[in-house]
Design a protein around this motif. Structure first.
Motif, PDB file in Angstrom:
ATOM      1  N   ALA A   1       1.719   2.015  40.069  1.00  0.00           N
ATOM      2  CA  ALA A   1       1.377   3.421  40.313  1.00  0.00           C
ATOM      3  C   ALA A   1       0.663   3.570  41.650  1.00  0.00           C
ATOM      4  O   ALA A   1       0.103   2.602  42.178  1.00  0.00           O
ATOM      5  CB  ALA A   1       0.491   3.946  39.190  1.00  0.00           C
ATOM      6  N   LYS A   2       0.718   4.769  42.200  1.00  0.00           N
ATOM      7  CA  LYS A   2      -0.027   5.074  43.416  1.00  0.00           C
ATOM      8  C   LYS A   2      -0.663   6.449  43.281  1.00  0.00           C
ATOM      9  O   LYS A   2      -0.131   7.326  42.601  1.00  0.00           O
ATOM     10  CB  LYS A   2       0.902   5.063  44.635  1.00  0.00           C
ATOM     11  CG  LYS A   2       1.156   3.678  45.184  1.00  0.00           C
ATOM     12  CD  LYS A   2       1.647   3.716  46.618  1.00  0.00           C
ATOM     13  CE  LYS A   2       1.838   2.325  47.170  1.00  0.00           C
ATOM     14  NZ  LYS A   2       0.568   1.636  47.476  1.00  0.00           N
ATOM     15  N   PHE A   3      -1.799   6.603  43.956  1.00  0.00           N
ATOM     16  CA  PHE A   3      -2.421   7.924  44.052  1.00  0.00           C
ATOM     17  C   PHE A   3      -1.638   8.752  45.060  1.00  0.00           C
ATOM     18  O   PHE A   3      -1.128   8.226  46.050  1.00  0.00           O
ATOM     19  CB  PHE A   3      -3.861   7.817  44.562  1.00  0.00           C
ATOM     20  CG  PHE A   3      -4.839   7.256  43.554  1.00  0.00           C
ATOM     21  CD1 PHE A   3      -4.765   7.601  42.211  1.00  0.00           C
ATOM     22  CD2 PHE A   3      -5.863   6.412  43.969  1.00  0.00           C
ATOM     23  CE1 PHE A   3      -5.688   7.099  41.297  1.00  0.00           C
ATOM     24  CE2 PHE A   3      -6.787   5.908  43.056  1.00  0.00           C
ATOM     25  CZ  PHE A   3      -6.690   6.249  41.716  1.00  0.00           C
ATOM     26  N   ILE A   4      -1.582  10.054  44.811  1.00  0.00           N
ATOM     27  CA  ILE A   4      -1.069  10.950  45.842  1.00  0.00           C
ATOM     28  C   ILE A   4      -2.071  12.072  46.045  1.00  0.00           C
ATOM     29  O   ILE A   4      -2.623  12.615  45.088  1.00  0.00           O
ATOM     30  CB  ILE A   4       0.340  11.496  45.511  1.00  0.00           C
ATOM     31  CG1 ILE A   4       0.870  12.298  46.695  1.00  0.00           C
ATOM     32  CG2 ILE A   4       0.353  12.335  44.215  1.00  0.00           C
ATOM     33  CD1 ILE A   4       2.362  12.522  46.667  1.00  0.00           C
ATOM     34  N   ALA A   5      -2.334  12.387  47.322  1.00  0.00           N
ATOM     35  CA  ALA A   5      -3.231  13.501  47.653  1.00  0.00           C
ATOM     36  C   ALA A   5      -2.468  14.445  48.575  1.00  0.00           C
ATOM     37  O   ALA A   5      -1.777  15.342  48.115  1.00  0.00           O
ATOM     38  CB  ALA A   5      -4.504  12.985  48.296  1.00  0.00           C
ATOM     39  N   GLY A   6      -2.507  14.201  49.885  1.00  0.00           N
ATOM     40  CA  GLY A   6      -1.727  15.031  50.798  1.00  0.00           C
ATOM     41  C   GLY A   6      -0.246  14.694  50.727  1.00  0.00           C
ATOM     42  O   GLY A   6       0.617  15.560  50.789  1.00  0.00           O
ATOM     43  N   GLY A   7       0.037  13.415  50.627  1.00  0.00           N
ATOM     44  CA  GLY A   7       1.429  12.974  50.502  1.00  0.00           C
ATOM     45  C   GLY A   7       2.176  12.835  51.815  1.00  0.00           C
ATOM     46  O   GLY A   7       3.332  12.415  51.836  1.00  0.00           O
ATOM     47  N   THR A   8       1.529  13.167  52.931  1.00  0.00           N
ATOM     48  CA  THR A   8       2.258  13.206  54.204  1.00  0.00           C
ATOM     49  C   THR A   8       2.781  11.842  54.631  1.00  0.00           C
ATOM     50  O   THR A   8       3.813  11.747  55.276  1.00  0.00           O
ATOM     51  CB  THR A   8       1.373  13.770  55.328  1.00  0.00           C
ATOM     52  OG1 THR A   8       0.167  12.995  55.385  1.00  0.00           O
ATOM     53  CG2 THR A   8       1.025  15.216  55.082  1.00  0.00           C
ATOM     54  N   ASN A   9       2.078  10.782  54.289  1.00  0.00           N
ATOM     55  CA  ASN A   9       2.541   9.444  54.637  1.00  0.00           C
ATOM     56  C   ASN A   9       3.334   8.837  53.471  1.00  0.00           C
ATOM     57  O   ASN A   9       4.414   8.283  53.662  1.00  0.00           O
ATOM     58  CB  ASN A   9       1.340   8.560  54.985  1.00  0.00           C
ATOM     59  CG  ASN A   9       1.722   7.261  55.678  1.00  0.00           C
ATOM     60  OD1 ASN A   9       1.036   6.257  55.528  1.00  0.00           O
ATOM     61  ND2 ASN A   9       2.817   7.233  56.429  1.00  0.00           N
ATOM     62  N   LEU A  10       2.818   8.996  52.260  1.00  0.00           N
ATOM     63  CA  LEU A  10       3.436   8.355  51.098  1.00  0.00           C
ATOM     64  C   LEU A  10       4.839   8.900  50.810  1.00  0.00           C
ATOM     65  O   LEU A  10       5.787   8.120  50.611  1.00  0.00           O
ATOM     66  CB  LEU A  10       2.536   8.536  49.873  1.00  0.00           C
ATOM     67  CG  LEU A  10       3.047   7.896  48.580  1.00  0.00           C
ATOM     68  CD1 LEU A  10       3.232   6.397  48.752  1.00  0.00           C
ATOM     69  CD2 LEU A  10       2.104   8.184  47.419  1.00  0.00           C
ATOM     70  N   ILE A  11       5.005  10.229  50.799  1.00  0.00           N
ATOM     71  CA  ILE A  11       6.325  10.786  50.473  1.00  0.00           C
ATOM     72  C   ILE A  11       7.326  10.418  51.557  1.00  0.00           C
ATOM     73  O   ILE A  11       8.488  10.112  51.269  1.00  0.00           O
ATOM     74  CB  ILE A  11       6.234  12.316  50.265  1.00  0.00           C
ATOM     75  CG1 ILE A  11       5.398  12.597  49.012  1.00  0.00           C
ATOM     76  CG2 ILE A  11       7.623  12.945  50.118  1.00  0.00           C
ATOM     77  CD1 ILE A  11       5.196  14.064  48.708  1.00  0.00           C
ATOM     78  N   ASP A  12       6.868  10.417  52.797  1.00  0.00           N
ATOM     79  CA  ASP A  12       7.732   9.981  53.897  1.00  0.00           C
ATOM     80  C   ASP A  12       8.217   8.556  53.654  1.00  0.00           C
ATOM     81  O   ASP A  12       9.416   8.267  53.738  1.00  0.00           O
ATOM     82  CB  ASP A  12       6.931  10.073  55.205  1.00  0.00           C
ATOM     83  CG  ASP A  12       7.792   9.850  56.437  1.00  0.00           C
ATOM     84  OD1 ASP A  12       8.996  10.155  56.372  1.00  0.00           O
ATOM     85  OD2 ASP A  12       7.239   9.385  57.447  1.00  0.00           O
ATOM     86  N   LEU A  13       7.302   7.663  53.304  1.00  0.00           N
ATOM     87  CA  LEU A  13       7.667   6.263  53.066  1.00  0.00           C
ATOM     88  C   LEU A  13       8.513   6.115  51.798  1.00  0.00           C
ATOM     89  O   LEU A  13       9.372   5.229  51.727  1.00  0.00           O
ATOM     90  CB  LEU A  13       6.408   5.404  52.962  1.00  0.00           C
ATOM     91  CG  LEU A  13       5.667   5.207  54.283  1.00  0.00           C
ATOM     92  CD1 LEU A  13       4.281   4.625  54.051  1.00  0.00           C
ATOM     93  CD2 LEU A  13       6.463   4.307  55.227  1.00  0.00           C
TER      94      LEU A  13
END
Lengths: 173, 158
Positions: B25-37
């Motif tokens: 699992a991963k935390f998501i907050a803004g998501g700008t880097n994670l969703i891109d990756l």
């Protein structure tokens, strides 16, 4: 947030198909209920589920700004936002800028200054500019350019876009 | 992007409990880097734990004369915060020199510190990268798998 079980669909990965999630978005003043998969971006929800195709998909990686919308009054990239995360939020797209058939001052200014050629980036430019004006941080043309740097215009209409935003800012103040 | 589950954390303790219970699992907050990756298949979490609604959005003065910045303070709010502008103008300018206003409106302070490298090799899953693979896996691939690929190219009809 309520979870509703839907029929399982075949997926390549050995991960169980997650439940679709029921969310409520107030889009351009109208409350809309929809069920979305966790990975549905706000952009895809707006375009494919709510038929609001004014918001454009450009790079889909948060670099071009074509997908810019206002969420709770702040401009964001809808392509890097999951729809489920915005459950309960107020979203304004380019379709919601005009009021009662009258163009938003920015829309009129873009026409007055010929601030587009192909128009693909324009919905994002307009929403971004609306956010910029609400933020109140830009006063000079240089500051407008800097704070509009998240919106790419492949046709290169930048001087006209800056002029249009300056006009709309003047009309507002 | 692979399928994943989505849950929300009710409070900080709940967030910690959820992430501890699920190693993928991963935390998501803004998501700008994670969703891109995730779109590039570089990150493949099977569960996202949404922490964006947790009350970690304040900037407070500490007794020692410093500032305590909440992990979820958006980059733009931080850059324009009166205390940051007055006492840490370099931080304000550094934040405003990065990304775009749309991204800064989304990106959190905690996520900013956790950003992954923007290196092309890291983003391109067709190239080996020790930041993506387990330690030593790139060396193993280069030594063992790649030579075999080369040999096959020179053996017709195999």
């Amino acid at each position: 947030m309520t979870l509703a079980r839907t029929a399982a669909s075949p997926v390549a990965e050995a991960i169980p198909t997650p439940d679709k999630i029921r969310i409520v978005l107030t889009v351009n003043g109208v409350e809309r209920q929809l069920e979305v998969a966790p990975w549905t971006t706000l952009l895809d929800a707006l375009r494919d589920r709510l038929d609001l195709t004014g918001t454009k998909k450009g790079c889909d990686h948060g670099q071009c700004g074509a997908c810019t919308v206002l969420v709770d009054g702040r401009r964001i990239n809808s392509c890097l936002t999951l729809a489920v995360m915005k459950d309960g939020a107020e979203v304004t797209t380019v379709e919601g800028l005009a009021t009662d058939g009258a163009l938003h001052p920015l829309q009129q200014a873009f026409i007055d200054h010929d601030a587009f050629q192909c128009g693909y980036c324009t919905p994002g430019q307009l929403c971004s500019a609306a956010g910029l004006i609400a933020e109140g941080k830009a006063r000079t043309a240089d500051e407008i350019r800097e704070l509009m740097s998240g919106n790419i215009c492949r046709c290169g209409a930048y001087p006209n876009i800056v002029a249009a935003i300056k006009q709309a800012m003047g009309a507002r103040s | 992007m692979i399928n994943f589950q989505y849950t929300r954390a009710n409070d900080v303790a709940d967030a910690v409990r959820q992430i501890a219970a699920d190693p993928t699992a991963k935390f998501i907050a803004g998501g700008t880097n994670l969703i891109d990756l995730m779109k590039e298949d570089v990150e493949r979490p099977t569960r996202l734990i949404d922490i964006s609604r947790l009350p970690l959005k304040s900037v407070e003065e500490t007794a020692g004369g410093g500032l305590r910045i909440g992990a979820l303070v958006p980059n733009s709010d931080l850059a324009y915060h009166p205390l940051i502008e007055r006492r840490y103008p370099l931080l304000a300018s550094a934040i405003l020199a990065g990304a775009s206003q749309q991204l800064r409106n989304m990106a959190s302070t905690g996520g900013n510190l956790l950003q992954r490298t923007r290196c092309y090799y890291f983003y391109d899953t067709a190239t080996p990268c020790n930041k993506r693979y387990r330690r030593g896996e790139v060396r193993r691939r280069v030594q063992h798998e790649w030579p075999r690929l080369w040999q096959r190219r020179h053996i017709p009809h195999r």
